[in-house]
Design a protein around this motif. Structure first.
Motif: not given
Length: 275
Positions: A23, A144, A220
């Motif tokens: 990331r 995430q 991301f």
């Protein structure tokens, strides 16, 4: 590196410890948008895809991204800030918050917190600022984790698993995908699309008309879903086909000059390292 004319006066020496396939690229993008000079040190994953041990010398957890700031000898000193002191920043959300609060106050990357007539009033914060703060935590705190699970499940279905047991691990992974991962990802993509549709001043970014650090942070995981998990289906339809405004937003993000400069910087450093 940002241009010399854009360099902040007396800015600290900034160094980014970048791990491939991580990331960390979005930290470079943020630094480019802030017009801050920085150094870049690249680390490469081992064959087992884990970070190399040398990263633990920078931060005990051995994770990326990590950013260090070393302040010059002419920097104002206090009881806690001495010349040439180095600050180590880890965790993407904290890195973004620290950098924008110190270097982004004269940019649109950090939304205005209060209206002019309500400075410091609890509950009077602007919607843009509230969204910004929320997304700094949402991206890695809520969105995430399931994506990491999805990547691990892909390994269970892939060639890394011995052929004889792969049908078993693949079956288990597929069931977990169907019952947990796919609905989870779809729920978040639906939420993000609704947030884009209700953005202040009509968007086109999460917090309004301007790109913020929160948008950069979200790039991301959205890119991860689009590029690596885009084949997963919900009710027979690929997720990349189901949320068009999300993918238009992702394309808009990756069209920014700062994003392209960060990508180019990584390519240049990697090319030098291979010589």
């Amino acid at each position: 590196m940002a241009s010399e004319s854009a360099t902040k006066k007396d800015q600290p020496k900034i160094k980014v410890y970048w791990l491939n396939d991580s990331r960390a690229q979005r930290v470079l993008w943020l630094l480019e948008e802030l017009h801050l000079d920085y150094e870049l040190e690249i680390f490469y994953r081992n064959k087992d895809m884990l970070a190399p041990p040398d990263l633990a010398k920078v931060h005990p957890l051995g994770k990326s991204p990590v950013v260090t700031l070393t302040y010059p000898s002419n920097y104002p000193t206090t009881t806690t800030m001495q010349p040439d002191k180095t600050i180590v920043l880890a965790e993407s959300g904290f890195i973004f918050q620290y950098l924008t609060e110190h270097f982004g106050n004269d940019t649109n990357l950090l939304p205005k917190r209060y209206p002019d007539d309500a400075e410091g009033v609890v509950g009077a914060e602007t919607e843009a600022w509230m969204r910004y703060q929320y997304y700094l935590h949402y991206t890695e705190g809520s969105f995430q984790p399931a994506l990491l699970v999805a990547l691990v499940l892909n390994i269970l279905k892939g060639p890394q698993i011995p052929f004889l047991i792969r049908p078993i691990t693949g079956f288990v992974a597929s069931k977990f995908y169907d019952n947990f991962v796919t609905p989870y990802i779809a729920n978040h993509l639906s939420f993000i699309q609704s947030q884009l549709e209700s953005a202040p001043d009509g968007g086109p970014y999460l917090c309004g008309k301007h790109l913020t650090a929160a948008d950069i942070l979200l790039n991301f995981p959205l890119g991860l879903v689009h590029d690596r998990l885009g084949d997963i289906k919900l009710n027979g339809e690929k997720v990349v086909d189901k949320y068009p405004k999300v993918w238009e937003y992702l394309q808009r993000l990756q069209g920014h000059d700062g994003y392209k400069r960060a990508e180019k910087r990584i390519e240049e450093v990697e090319a030098r390292n291979k010589k």
